[in-house]
Design a protein around this motif. Structure first.
Motif, PDB file in Angstrom:
ATOM      1  N   GLU A  71     -16.380 -29.539 -12.174  1.00 57.29           N
ATOM      2  CA  GLU A  71     -15.181 -30.135 -12.758  1.00 57.29           C
ATOM      3  C   GLU A  71     -13.974 -29.888 -11.859  1.00 57.29           C
ATOM      4  O   GLU A  71     -12.946 -30.528 -12.004  1.00 57.29           O
ATOM      5  CB  GLU A  71     -14.928 -29.562 -14.155  1.00 57.29           C
ATOM      6  CG  GLU A  71     -15.912 -30.071 -15.190  1.00 57.29           C
ATOM      7  CD  GLU A  71     -15.714 -29.420 -16.544  1.00 57.29           C
ATOM      8  OE1 GLU A  71     -14.838 -28.535 -16.690  1.00 57.29           O
ATOM      9  OE2 GLU A  71     -16.446 -29.792 -17.478  1.00 57.29           O
ATOM     10  N   GLY A  72     -14.110 -28.950 -10.934  1.00 55.69           N
ATOM     11  CA  GLY A  72     -13.050 -28.691  -9.967  1.00 55.69           C
ATOM     12  C   GLY A  72     -11.952 -27.784 -10.463  1.00 55.69           C
ATOM     13  O   GLY A  72     -10.946 -27.601  -9.778  1.00 55.69           O
ATOM     14  N   THR A  73     -12.099 -27.201 -11.631  1.00 55.27           N
ATOM     15  CA  THR A  73     -11.039 -26.351 -12.169  1.00 55.27           C
ATOM     16  C   THR A  73     -11.335 -24.862 -12.002  1.00 55.27           C
ATOM     17  O   THR A  73     -10.484 -24.037 -12.280  1.00 55.27           O
ATOM     18  CB  THR A  73     -10.847 -26.635 -13.670  1.00 55.27           C
ATOM     19  OG1 THR A  73     -12.092 -26.431 -14.336  1.00 55.27           O
ATOM     20  CG2 THR A  73     -10.386 -28.064 -13.891  1.00 55.27           C
ATOM     21  N   VAL A  74     -12.539 -24.530 -11.553  1.00 54.46           N
ATOM     22  CA  VAL A  74     -12.921 -23.130 -11.431  1.00 54.46           C
ATOM     23  C   VAL A  74     -12.451 -22.542 -10.115  1.00 54.46           C
ATOM     24  O   VAL A  74     -11.860 -21.469 -10.076  1.00 54.46           O
ATOM     25  CB  VAL A  74     -14.456 -22.974 -11.578  1.00 54.46           C
ATOM     26  CG1 VAL A  74     -14.887 -21.544 -11.340  1.00 54.46           C
ATOM     27  CG2 VAL A  74     -14.904 -23.447 -12.950  1.00 54.46           C
ATOM     28  N   TRP A  75     -12.688 -23.274  -9.039  1.00 54.35           N
ATOM     29  CA  TRP A  75     -12.422 -22.731  -7.708  1.00 54.35           C
ATOM     30  C   TRP A  75     -12.421 -23.892  -6.734  1.00 54.35           C
ATOM     31  O   TRP A  75     -13.272 -24.766  -6.804  1.00 54.35           O
ATOM     32  CB  TRP A  75     -13.522 -21.735  -7.399  1.00 54.35           C
ATOM     33  CG  TRP A  75     -13.432 -20.973  -6.121  1.00 54.35           C
ATOM     34  CD1 TRP A  75     -12.341 -20.730  -5.348  1.00 54.35           C
ATOM     35  CD2 TRP A  75     -14.534 -20.327  -5.466  1.00 54.35           C
ATOM     36  NE1 TRP A  75     -12.680 -19.977  -4.277  1.00 54.35           N
ATOM     37  CE2 TRP A  75     -14.022 -19.705  -4.314  1.00 54.35           C
ATOM     38  CE3 TRP A  75     -15.880 -20.212  -5.741  1.00 54.35           C
ATOM     39  CZ2 TRP A  75     -14.816 -18.979  -3.434  1.00 54.35           C
ATOM     40  CZ3 TRP A  75     -16.678 -19.486  -4.876  1.00 54.35           C
ATOM     41  CH2 TRP A  75     -16.144 -18.876  -3.737  1.00 54.35           C
ATOM     42  N   THR A  76     -11.487 -23.910  -5.835  1.00 52.55           N
ATOM     43  CA  THR A  76     -11.426 -24.963  -4.829  1.00 52.55           C
ATOM     44  C   THR A  76     -11.172 -24.336  -3.465  1.00 52.55           C
ATOM     45  O   THR A  76     -10.852 -23.162  -3.364  1.00 52.55           O
ATOM     46  CB  THR A  76     -10.308 -25.980  -5.145  1.00 52.55           C
ATOM     47  OG1 THR A  76      -9.057 -25.285  -5.198  1.00 52.55           O
ATOM     48  CG2 THR A  76     -10.551 -26.693  -6.465  1.00 52.55           C
ATOM     49  N   GLY A  77     -11.293 -25.135  -2.437  1.00 52.05           N
ATOM     50  CA  GLY A  77     -11.048 -24.656  -1.084  1.00 52.05           C
ATOM     51  C   GLY A  77     -12.320 -24.590  -0.261  1.00 52.05           C
ATOM     52  O   GLY A  77     -13.420 -24.868  -0.745  1.00 52.05           O
ATOM     53  N   PRO A  78     -12.180 -24.196   1.012  1.00 59.52           N
ATOM     54  CA  PRO A  78     -13.323 -24.154   1.925  1.00 59.52           C
ATOM     55  C   PRO A  78     -14.442 -23.213   1.462  1.00 59.52           C
ATOM     56  O   PRO A  78     -15.622 -23.552   1.547  1.00 59.52           O
ATOM     57  CB  PRO A  78     -12.730 -23.672   3.248  1.00 59.52           C
ATOM     58  CG  PRO A  78     -11.269 -23.933   3.142  1.00 59.52           C
ATOM     59  CD  PRO A  78     -10.933 -23.878   1.696  1.00 59.52           C
ATOM     60  N   ALA A  79     -14.074 -22.035   0.994  1.00 54.59           N
ATOM     61  CA  ALA A  79     -15.101 -21.092   0.521  1.00 54.59           C
ATOM     62  C   ALA A  79     -15.824 -21.656  -0.697  1.00 54.59           C
ATOM     63  O   ALA A  79     -17.038 -21.472  -0.850  1.00 54.59           O
ATOM     64  CB  ALA A  79     -14.477 -19.741   0.196  1.00 54.59           C
ATOM     65  N   ALA A  80     -15.091 -22.362  -1.548  1.00 57.74           N
ATOM     66  CA  ALA A  80     -15.694 -22.964  -2.735  1.00 57.74           C
ATOM     67  C   ALA A  80     -16.698 -24.043  -2.336  1.00 57.74           C
ATOM     68  O   ALA A  80     -17.743 -24.188  -2.982  1.00 57.74           O
ATOM     69  CB  ALA A  80     -14.618 -23.556  -3.635  1.00 57.74           C
ATOM     70  N   LYS A  81     -16.404 -24.778  -1.279  1.00 60.48           N
ATOM     71  CA  LYS A  81     -17.326 -25.817  -0.820  1.00 60.48           C
ATOM     72  C   LYS A  81     -18.633 -25.193  -0.319  1.00 60.48           C
ATOM     73  O   LYS A  81     -19.721 -25.708  -0.589  1.00 60.48           O
ATOM     74  CB  LYS A  81     -16.684 -26.667   0.270  1.00 60.48           C
ATOM     75  CG  LYS A  81     -15.628 -27.605  -0.262  1.00 60.48           C
ATOM     76  CD  LYS A  81     -15.058 -28.470   0.825  1.00 60.48           C
ATOM     77  CE  LYS A  81     -13.983 -29.363   0.217  1.00 60.48           C
ATOM     78  NZ  LYS A  81     -13.444 -30.307   1.169  1.00 60.48           N
ATOM     79  N   LYS A  82     -18.526 -24.074   0.389  1.00 60.71           N
ATOM     80  CA  LYS A  82     -19.727 -23.380   0.851  1.00 60.71           C
ATOM     81  C   LYS A  82     -20.527 -22.852  -0.345  1.00 60.71           C
ATOM     82  O   LYS A  82     -21.748 -22.969  -0.395  1.00 60.71           O
ATOM     83  CB  LYS A  82     -19.370 -22.223   1.784  1.00 60.71           C
ATOM     84  CG  LYS A  82     -18.922 -22.669   3.146  1.00 60.71           C
ATOM     85  CD  LYS A  82     -18.625 -21.473   4.026  1.00 60.71           C
ATOM     86  CE  LYS A  82     -18.119 -21.911   5.378  1.00 60.71           C
ATOM     87  NZ  LYS A  82     -17.788 -20.772   6.226  1.00 60.71           N
ATOM     88  N   PHE A  83     -19.819 -22.277  -1.290  1.00 60.64           N
ATOM     89  CA  PHE A  83     -20.470 -21.765  -2.490  1.00 60.64           C
ATOM     90  C   PHE A  83     -21.149 -22.902  -3.244  1.00 60.64           C
ATOM     91  O   PHE A  83     -22.274 -22.754  -3.725  1.00 60.64           O
ATOM     92  CB  PHE A  83     -19.465 -21.051  -3.389  1.00 60.64           C
ATOM     93  CG  PHE A  83     -20.074 -20.541  -4.666  1.00 60.64           C
ATOM     94  CD1 PHE A  83     -20.763 -19.342  -4.695  1.00 60.64           C
ATOM     95  CD2 PHE A  83     -19.973 -21.274  -5.843  1.00 60.64           C
ATOM     96  CE1 PHE A  83     -21.332 -18.882  -5.867  1.00 60.64           C
ATOM     97  CE2 PHE A  83     -20.542 -20.820  -7.024  1.00 60.64           C
ATOM     98  CZ  PHE A  83     -21.216 -19.616  -7.029  1.00 60.64           C
ATOM     99  N   ASP A  84     -20.466 -24.031  -3.324  1.00 62.32           N
ATOM    100  CA  ASP A  84     -21.019 -25.191  -4.024  1.00 62.32           C
ATOM    101  C   ASP A  84     -22.332 -25.634  -3.383  1.00 62.32           C
ATOM    102  O   ASP A  84     -23.302 -25.923  -4.083  1.00 62.32           O
ATOM    103  CB  ASP A  84     -20.025 -26.345  -4.021  1.00 62.32           C
ATOM    104  CG  ASP A  84     -20.593 -27.578  -4.691  1.00 62.32           C
ATOM    105  OD1 ASP A  84     -21.166 -27.443  -5.800  1.00 62.32           O
ATOM    106  OD2 ASP A  84     -20.495 -28.677  -4.117  1.00 62.32           O
ATOM    107  N   ALA A  85     -22.384 -25.655  -2.080  1.00 68.61           N
ATOM    108  CA  ALA A  85     -23.612 -26.053  -1.395  1.00 68.61           C
ATOM    109  C   ALA A  85     -24.750 -25.102  -1.751  1.00 68.61           C
ATOM    110  O   ALA A  85     -25.883 -25.535  -1.997  1.00 68.61           O
ATOM    111  CB  ALA A  85     -23.398 -26.082   0.117  1.00 68.61           C
TER     112      ALA A  85
END
Length: 100
Positions: A40-54
């Motif tokens: 939903e994008g409300t928990v965490w954003t940014g470069p580290a979040a993208k790595k975590f998302d992957a």
């Protein structure tokens, strides 16, 4: 003709399936809320979040695939395992698999 008795391996496979199915469902349903919240994008954003998302996507995919495979394999094995066998076969199965 030998008298047939319940196959202890068939019973053990049924027990395993009854045990595993709810556990797999619990694991799969447990990963969904955090996955949804994160996307939903409300928990965490940014470069580290993208790595975590992957990594989260990869783990979610592995969990779902592994659970489905385990259940599928158990069902397939159960389908080809006779419900009844001779007394001698039942004894051999019990000894081989350490079944009561």
């Amino acid at each position: 003709m030998a008298q047939l008795v319940p196959n202890p391996l068939h019973a053990a496979l049924e027990d395993a399936l009854r045990t595993v199915e709810p556990l797999v469902q619990e694991i799969e349903s447990g990963i969904e809320p955090p996955y949804r919240d994160f996307h939903e994008g409300t928990v965490w954003t940014g470069p580290a979040a993208k790595k975590f998302d992957a990594q989260l996507v990869q783990h979610r995919t592995r969990v779902r695939g592994a659970g489905e495979k385990i259940i599928s394999d158990l069902r397939r094995t159960l389908a080809v395992t006779p419900r009844q066998v001779s007394e001698e076969e039942a004894k051999t199965v019990k000894q081989r698999y350490g079944l009561p």
